[in-house]
Design a protein around this motif. Structure first.
Motif, PDB file in Angstrom:
ATOM      1  N   LEU A  54       0.809  -1.222   0.000  1.00 18.05           N
ATOM      2  CA  LEU A  54       0.000   0.000   0.000  1.00 18.05           C
ATOM      3  C   LEU A  54       0.838   1.266   0.000  1.00 18.05           C
ATOM      4  CD1 LEU A  54      -2.818  -1.066   2.457  1.00 18.05           C
ATOM      5  CD2 LEU A  54      -3.014  -0.704   0.006  1.00 18.05           C
ATOM      6  N   ASN A  55       2.010   1.191   0.593  1.00 23.91           N
ATOM      7  CA  ASN A  55       2.843   2.396   0.649  1.00 23.91           C
ATOM      8  C   ASN A  55       3.238   2.847  -0.747  1.00 23.91           C
ATOM      9  OD1 ASN A  55       3.048   2.434   3.594  1.00 23.91           O
ATOM     10  ND2 ASN A  55       4.166   0.526   3.286  1.00 23.91           N
ATOM     11  N   VAL A  58       0.233   4.360  -2.369  1.00 27.24           N
ATOM     12  CA  VAL A  58      -0.028   5.691  -1.822  1.00 27.24           C
ATOM     13  C   VAL A  58       0.912   6.712  -2.454  1.00 27.24           C
ATOM     14  CG1 VAL A  58       0.298   7.108   0.243  1.00 27.24           C
ATOM     15  CG2 VAL A  58      -0.998   4.983   0.383  1.00 27.24           C
ATOM     16  N   LEU A  59       2.142   6.315  -2.594  1.00 29.70           N
ATOM     17  CA  LEU A  59       3.152   7.241  -3.101  1.00 29.70           C
ATOM     18  C   LEU A  59       2.776   7.766  -4.481  1.00 29.70           C
ATOM     19  CD1 LEU A  59       5.780   8.548  -2.384  1.00 29.70           C
ATOM     20  CD2 LEU A  59       6.986   6.651  -3.475  1.00 29.70           C
ATOM     21  N   GLN A  62      -1.105   9.334  -4.406  1.00 33.46           N
ATOM     22  CA  GLN A  62      -1.276  10.498  -3.546  1.00 33.46           C
ATOM     23  C   GLN A  62      -2.589  10.432  -2.775  1.00 33.46           C
ATOM     24  OE1 GLN A  62       1.616  11.939  -3.612  1.00 33.46           O
ATOM     25  NE2 GLN A  62       1.733  13.503  -5.186  1.00 33.46           N
ATOM     26  N   THR A  64      -4.319   8.129   0.496  1.00 28.33           N
ATOM     27  CA  THR A  64      -3.992   7.113   1.498  1.00 28.33           C
ATOM     28  C   THR A  64      -5.176   6.251   1.909  1.00 28.33           C
ATOM     29  OG1 THR A  64      -4.516   8.606   3.315  1.00 28.33           O
ATOM     30  CG2 THR A  64      -2.264   8.666   2.477  1.00 28.33           C
ATOM     31  N   ASN A  66      -6.909   6.847   4.315  1.00 25.26           N
ATOM     32  CA  ASN A  66      -6.715   6.775   5.758  1.00 25.26           C
ATOM     33  C   ASN A  66      -7.121   8.118   6.339  1.00 25.26           C
ATOM     34  OD1 ASN A  66      -5.814   5.686   8.239  1.00 25.26           O
ATOM     35  ND2 ASN A  66      -3.810   6.658   7.998  1.00 25.26           N
ATOM     36  N   PHE A 100     -12.009   2.841   4.334  1.00 30.99           N
ATOM     37  CA  PHE A 100     -10.977   3.740   4.867  1.00 30.99           C
ATOM     38  C   PHE A 100     -10.430   3.165   6.166  1.00 30.99           C
ATOM     39  CE2 PHE A 100     -10.476   8.068   3.044  1.00 30.99           C
ATOM     40  CZ  PHE A 100     -11.186   7.857   1.876  1.00 30.99           C
ATOM     41  N   LYS A 124       1.924  13.209   5.030  1.00 30.35           N
ATOM     42  CA  LYS A 124       1.001  12.686   4.007  1.00 30.35           C
ATOM     43  C   LYS A 124       0.507  11.287   4.334  1.00 30.35           C
ATOM     44  CE  LYS A 124       1.685  15.933   0.637  1.00 30.35           C
ATOM     45  NZ  LYS A 124       2.092  16.940   1.659  1.00 30.35           N
ATOM     46  N   ARG A 125       0.264  11.076   5.588  1.00 32.29           N
ATOM     47  CA  ARG A 125      -0.233   9.759   5.979  1.00 32.29           C
ATOM     48  C   ARG A 125      -1.744   9.706   6.024  1.00 32.29           C
ATOM     49  NH1 ARG A 125       4.373   6.673   9.191  1.00 32.29           N
ATOM     50  NH2 ARG A 125       3.283   4.882   8.428  1.00 32.29           N
TER      51      ARG A 125
ATOM     52  N   ASN B  55       5.507   8.391   3.442  1.00 28.53           N
ATOM     53  CA  ASN B  55       5.241   7.214   2.603  1.00 28.53           C
ATOM     54  C   ASN B  55       6.459   6.840   1.778  1.00 28.53           C
ATOM     55  OD1 ASN B  55       2.372   7.051   3.299  1.00 28.53           O
ATOM     56  ND2 ASN B  55       2.284   9.022   2.253  1.00 28.53           N
ATOM     57  N   LEU B  59       8.671   3.434   2.095  1.00 30.25           N
ATOM     58  CA  LEU B  59       8.882   2.562   0.948  1.00 30.25           C
ATOM     59  C   LEU B  59      10.327   2.081   0.863  1.00 30.25           C
ATOM     60  CD1 LEU B  59       7.477   1.303  -1.386  1.00 30.25           C
ATOM     61  CD2 LEU B  59       8.050   3.284  -2.792  1.00 30.25           C
ATOM     62  N   GLY B 123      -0.329  -5.159   3.382  1.00 29.73           N
ATOM     63  CA  GLY B 123      -0.127  -3.853   2.763  1.00 29.73           C
ATOM     64  C   GLY B 123       1.099  -3.157   3.304  1.00 29.73           C
ATOM     65  N   ARG B 125       1.610  -1.743   6.124  1.00 33.35           N
ATOM     66  CA  ARG B 125       1.345  -0.460   6.778  1.00 33.35           C
ATOM     67  C   ARG B 125       1.748  -0.456   8.236  1.00 33.35           C
ATOM     68  NH1 ARG B 125      -3.192   2.638   3.461  1.00 33.35           N
ATOM     69  NH2 ARG B 125      -2.171   4.414   4.330  1.00 33.35           N
TER      70      ARG B 125
END
Lengths: 346, 346
Positions: A54-55, A58-59, A62, A64, A66, A100, A124-125, B55, B59, B123, B125
């Motif tokens: 997921l990371n 997400v990167l 953009q 999350t 979350n 979420f 940005k988490r 993030n 990574l 994931g 996380r």
DNA sequence: TGTTTTAGTGCAAACGTTTGCTAAAAATCG
DNA sequence: CGATTTTTAGCAAACGTTTGCACTAAAACA
């Protein structure tokens, strides 16, 4: 499985003899990939035990999926107050529906919490935030506003009220209802024990209390308006109230836990609720129903507050709707044993 | 600030006329960078309002500094039970010290929670997990074991007990203490109302209860051993207990909320605690102290349970210590009004 | 003064995804 | 059956970091 290197999209691609992009599109079930390829790739994913990182996603995306939850700084008793857990459950409930996840602040002091928020947002988490309180001199809300990140507050924001999404009860009305109920029962000498004045809810409650007294032509006695910042001062407050020449015949407590405390102190003083004093409370948590005597309490629908907060923030994130909508959750008074008609003779 | 593009390490590097690697090393305060450069770069970071993107860091570093918390599936009443919030606070408290963040599961059913866990773990996380319950037929613990991710359970694992880190009370002893206390007071007819049999804690409590009765030569009456899976059946259970030819003179409740409930039902039946029946409970949450009558309760130190769980998992993550250590948190009985000496005449 | 060491930086390859663009293959059509 | 459209899949560049290695300038040495 063990701690071995995780299998990536590349490994799957190689094994399945396709490009990584194809695998990615299979994951997102893109219509550009034929069913035959999808089946093939999915089979390989299954065999290799592939799971997305997921990371990495997400990167690039953009986003999350979350949301961050800001707790109010925790004195030892707020720990035991069912407000937060119930609100959290409401949030969870909607968040889960929308797939979420949630992270919560861990700080115990105001500054520590602020740094937590900074870290979540700047790091940005999170895609958005829920602030579970509203108070004066709070740094978190202005900060979030400045950052431009979507957020919602539970309670009525004290600044920039019209620019901020919030979900709240009509606390003025809730206090009115409670006070009105006592007046209906014949009480005239009504005391109110409030929480910390920094919180918006406190002011609103006081306002409702005042308005009802005025409209019923009952003079407002400042000695009846008390503020308890922590549980310990409840004893002091009651001492003061009971030392007054004219004692209150009814009290509004700030929440069920505080009311439980009030009742406990009164009991020590051999003052019986509701015989000697009526007591009304807010939140209607389960203890209100189980206490002895059972407690009249205004149900503020805490679960719903949390649920709607999550809905607001997630819709904002997803639909990027620009209009800052706010929602008011209705309250309802639950009459129980702790409030009884006023009887002249004590 | 607004929603504009965030400033990255590259922007800072360009502005400061250094390489991105230098900026990165400034962030981590590497000794390879001269103080002059550090100052220069830090100034630029400040000016541009740079904040790291966690993030991206995660990574490459493959470490999230985040731990996942598994809630037990939430019936509506477990919501109001102070166990989880207090444990959470304990976890938070230590996590914050070590600069770890926390995420919690949002699912409400067992399967939904399992998927949450899968998502967090696969994931990538989280670096580790805390499971806040221990029960039979649980899929989460075996799964975590298979994955090889660090985790700790609050409670005593039912399988692979010696391979799993856990923090727990000595629940057998806690139940012994409670039962012993009642016997000391002269009670012989002691009923116990347990929670869900699937949870380890239930078995341990029952074991303690049984052992003490036996060692005191009190015959075990199976009709006195009751199980309540939810709050509603408490009424039924009490009906049954009171219909017995020999009624209990004391009851062990499973936790403070359940005991509050028990007391409430008894009150409806005009049975008074402790006059007619003594009641002892577990957890010693704040309500125990404030209830009417106040409730004798075994303090299980919930906050500490959470705190130590967090310590275990974070130390495991950081130090990769291979020995699966476990910790037992002591319990202490808090005697209050709800338990009184047995009086022959009812 | 020429050579070696050291301190300080930069280059570029990772980390595991997504996605715009392009190209090949397949299907459709006249 | 060739030309055109549509479907399907691949290439490669991003996302924002960290880090091993190579390099340069300055300092130390001979």
């Amino acid at each position: 499985m063990g701690v071995q290197m995780a299998v990536t999209i590349k490994d799957v691609a190689k094994q399945a003899n396709v490009a990584t992009s194809t695998v990615s599109r299979v994951i997102s079930d893109s219509p550009n990939i034929s069913d035959r390829t999808k089946r093939k790739v999915r089979k390989v994913m299954e065999e290799m035990g592939y799971h997305i990182n997921l990371n990495a996603r997400v990167l690039v995306q953009q986003s999350t999926q979350n949301i961050g939850i800001v707790m109010k700084d925790s004195t030892i008793e707020s720990l035991h107050d069912p407000f937060f857990p119930v609100a959290l459950q409401g949030i969870s409930s909607y968040a889960h529906k929308r797939d979420f996840s949630i992270s919560i602040t861990t700080g115990e002091t105001e500054e520590a919490i602020f740094r937590d928020v900074e870290k979540m947002v700047q790091g940005k988490r999170v895609d958005g935030m829920i602030v579970t309180y509203s108070k004066e001199n709070d740094k978190v809300v202005p900060y979030l506003l400045k950052c431009g990140i979507p957020f919602v507050v539970v309670g009525k924001p004290v600044v920039h009220t019209d620019e901020i999404m919030f979900v709240n009860n009509d606390n003025v009305q809730a206090a009115k209802d409670a006070t009105e109920h006592l007046i209906q029962l014949g009480h005239q000498e009504i005391a109110i024990i409030l929480g910390d004045r920094e919180f918006e809810i406190t002011d609103s409650r006081l306002k409702g209390y005042r308005e009802v007294l005025e409209s019923n032509n009952i003079p407002i006695n400042d000695a009846f308006i008390k503020q308890s910042t922590n549980m310990d001062c409840i004893k002091t407050i009651l001492d003061e109230l009971l030392a007054l020449p004219v004692q209150p015949t009814a009290i509004l407590g700030s929440d069920d836990l505080a009311s439980l405390h009030i009742m406990s102190v009164l009991r020590e003083k051999n003052i019986e609720v509701p015989r000697d004093i009526s007591l009304i409370s807010f939140n209607n948590t389960i203890v209100a129903e189980l206490m002895n005597p059972t407690l009249t309490s205004v149900d503020t629908n805490i679960f719903q507050l949390g649920y709607e907060a999550a809905r607001c923030i997630i819709e904002e994130i997803k639909e990027r709707s620009t209009h800052t909508k706010s929602v008011i959750i209705p309250t309802k008074i639950r009459k129980r044993e702790s409030t009884q008609p006023y009887k002249k003779v004590e």
